[in-house]
Design an enzyme around this catalytic site. Sequence first.
Site, PDB file in Angstrom:
ATOM      1  N   ASP A  52      56.039  22.303  66.807  1.00 23.75           N
ATOM      2  CA  ASP A  52      55.334  23.141  67.795  1.00 23.75           C
ATOM      3  C   ASP A  52      56.582  23.762  68.776  1.00 23.75           C
ATOM      4  OD1 ASP A  52      53.251  24.175  69.275  1.00 23.75           O
ATOM      5  OD2 ASP A  52      52.077  22.577  68.593  1.00 23.75           O
ATOM      6  N   ASP A  54      53.438  28.479  69.998  1.00 25.63           N
ATOM      7  CA  ASP A  54      52.424  28.289  70.982  1.00 25.63           C
ATOM      8  C   ASP A  54      52.326  29.541  71.901  1.00 25.63           C
ATOM      9  OD1 ASP A  54      50.706  25.957  72.432  1.00 25.63           O
ATOM     10  OD2 ASP A  54      51.741  26.936  74.074  1.00 25.63           O
ATOM     11  N   GLU A  66      50.422  31.077  67.368  1.00 28.21           N
ATOM     12  CA  GLU A  66      49.044  30.986  67.991  1.00 28.21           C
ATOM     13  C   GLU A  66      48.993  32.142  68.887  1.00 28.21           C
ATOM     14  OE1 GLU A  66      46.568  28.045  71.034  1.00 28.21           O
ATOM     15  OE2 GLU A  66      48.590  28.987  71.546  1.00 28.21           O
ATOM     16  N   ASP A  98      42.389  22.117  70.309  1.00 29.78           N
ATOM     17  CA  ASP A  98      41.944  22.597  71.576  1.00 29.78           C
ATOM     18  C   ASP A  98      40.521  22.985  71.470  1.00 29.78           C
ATOM     19  OD1 ASP A  98      44.562  22.809  72.764  1.00 29.78           O
ATOM     20  OD2 ASP A  98      44.853  24.782  71.800  1.00 29.78           O
TER      21      ASP A  98
HETATM   22  O1  ISL Z   1      43.015  28.006  77.288  1.00 28.88           O
HETATM   23  C1  ISL Z   1      42.501  28.915  76.824  1.00 28.88           C
HETATM   24  C2  ISL Z   1      41.471  29.694  77.253  1.00 28.88           C
HETATM   25  O2  ISL Z   1      40.471  28.743  77.901  1.00 28.88           O
HETATM   26  C3  ISL Z   1      43.044  29.152  75.246  1.00 28.88           C
HETATM   27  O3  ISL Z   1      42.716  30.425  74.926  1.00 28.88           O
HETATM   28  C4  ISL Z   1      44.693  29.027  75.384  1.00 28.88           C
HETATM   29  O4  ISL Z   1      45.156  30.235  75.489  1.00 28.88           O
HETATM   30  C5  ISL Z   1      45.022  28.353  73.979  1.00 28.88           C
HETATM   31  O5  ISL Z   1      44.054  27.300  73.822  1.00 28.88           O
HETATM   32  C6  ISL Z   1      46.440  27.945  74.331  1.00 28.88           C
HETATM   33  O6  ISL Z   1      46.928  26.742  73.647  1.00 28.88           O
HETATM   34  C7  ISL Z   1      47.992  26.179  73.574  1.00 28.88           C
HETATM   35  O7  ISL Z   1      48.628  26.507  74.738  1.00 28.88           O
HETATM   36  C8  ISL Z   1      48.235  25.567  75.891  1.00 28.88           C
HETATM   37  C9  ISL Z   1      48.051  24.154  75.414  1.00 28.88           C
HETATM   38  O8  ISL Z   1      47.279  23.435  76.347  1.00 28.88           O
HETATM   39  C10 ISL Z   1      47.335  24.079  74.100  1.00 28.88           C
HETATM   40  O9  ISL Z   1      47.027  22.948  73.890  1.00 28.88           O
HETATM   41  C11 ISL Z   1      48.017  24.943  73.155  1.00 28.88           C
HETATM   42  O10 ISL Z   1      47.287  24.760  71.883  1.00 28.88           O
HETATM   43  C12 ISL Z   1      49.338  25.625  76.521  1.00 28.88           C
HETATM   44  O11 ISL Z   1      50.510  25.257  76.210  1.00 28.88           O
END
Ligand code: ISL
Length: 552
Positions: free
Chosen positions: A99, A195, A253, A325
């Site tokens: 990641d 990410d 992502e 998530d």
């Molecule tokens: O949190 C969101 C809106 O509610 C999501 O769209 C978010 O932008 C997305 O889930 C981002 O996720 C990633 O980055 C975050 C982390 O907490 C997550 O676990 C990761 O997958 C910050 O690093």
Amino acid sequence: KITPTWWKEAVFYQIYPRSFMDGNGDGVGDLPGIISKLDYLKELGVDALWLSPIYDSPGDDNGYDIRDYQKIDSQFGTMEDFDLLLTELHARNMRLVMDLVVNHTSDEHHWFKEALKSSESTYRDYYFLRKEPNNWTSFFSGSAWNHYPEEDLWGLHLFSKKQMDLNWENPKLRQDIYQMIRWWLEKGVDGFRLDVINYISKETGLPDGDSFIGNLMGFTGIEHYFYGPKLHNHLQEIQKEAFTPYQAFSVGETPGIGMKMGKLLTDDSRGELNMMFSFDHLETSGHARFDQYEYDLNYYKSYIMDWMENFADTSWMSLFYDNHDNPRMLSKVDHTHTHRQELAKMLAMIQMTLKGTPFLYQGQELGMINKDFHEISNFRDVESINKYKELCEKMPKEEAFLQILAGSRDHARTPMQWSAKPGCGFSNAVPWIDSDGDELVCNAEIQMQDSESVLSFYRDLIALRRKTPALIYGDIEFTHKKRKDILIYTRYLEGETYLIICNLSNDEQKLPGNVPVSESLEGLESLSASADERKGLVLCNYPAKVMKSLRA
Ligand code: ISL
């Protein structure tokens, strides 16, 4: 014409290290735990792992807040454990994708600590530190700005208060990041999942967000960074400076990136990303993650038809339902879990036979579901905890709790269910988060011995996909596009054709002409059918004339 590549043929498996396997008995998953399960993954047919962050971190967002990019968090083990994991994976012909969290670092990263100390520091400009905040809000509730009284400065954090956004306009910062990436690639890592990579470029001057968009989306300011002005430049630079020399794989992502922009990000000739995760299928239209509603699979049908026909013609797609998530897809579709097994198998069938690369999330292969949380104190996720507090100011506690229960990311973070033992075979100690509680009936140990289990079904399908080029590189064609509750498509390549028929509803479905699905298929060689109550979960290799009668 598709260029054959390993990552198009591979089946990926996402591991959330805290919850996968605890090797040292402290209740938290770790690298030795993962190593101990590599044979299980190999047997399942997994080709590549994506590991959620294992870097040194204070753990405010379970590792997505990185303190040191080049150190393993002591909870997960040591660098020697990591090296061993990589060696053991490669020895099994499996690959490792890490990641890459470079939109932000922890506020405990030394860059940030230096940045705060003095306006002379070279690191000051690595972050967004300003005299005045703007009106942007954080994804984890409240303002996106922290105040630092020592210097009377405000610092930007789109996520938690301890995740400080990096300023990608600064060329030195970019070089530091590329150097770090190359360091991991030198070690032999095969690629990265990037990410929230589409958030790295912010509009110059950080203008206030539009309040209308803010109300609509629930986040203010997003239009100024979800597809920022330099996004493509940055991605091309990462590719050139770090990925290309090592032929590293990349999947971005990219929340909120629609098909059009997604095509640009993943167009081979542009040299940006190999693949991206689109999230448009995770909630049906008009709904958001914290809404209490039942997901209608007909929405998924329309989504995949659209993307298969209009995206997969030029770009290669990632295919997934679950990740760390989101609540479990099985539970979103079927709140009462009445058709748990059948639904799990049908989703598996679709995921392994569409055109694209499947990403499984740990526990999905067992048909794991949401946890029936009863108290707010049982949630661990910073997003759930902050959101609950925020909601309680607007509504009764009970109502706030129901929203958290509907959307919490913790549903996917419960311990992997290895066996019926206390601690699910995940840990000898009390796990850091409670298990789903159904490990007596749903665990890897019993499913491995049962040829009808969800796990066996995944294993057989993955094996079939691996030896069937038509299921990987073949064209895809949908029939009965307007028909509700039934999904039919074929995959074909060089004279070999596969027909996939799925019943998206809880009732028996008939094909046009009132033929029950099961009857119309009699006499065909069915490669992987599951006789179940839903009737009509079928994959078969069939002669061309059947296709004609289906079209009629
Ligand atoms: O949190 C969101 C809106 O509610 C999501 O769209 C978010 O932008 C997305 O889930 C981002 O996720 C990633 O980055 C975050 C982390 O907490 C997550 O676990 C990761 O997958 C910050 O690093």
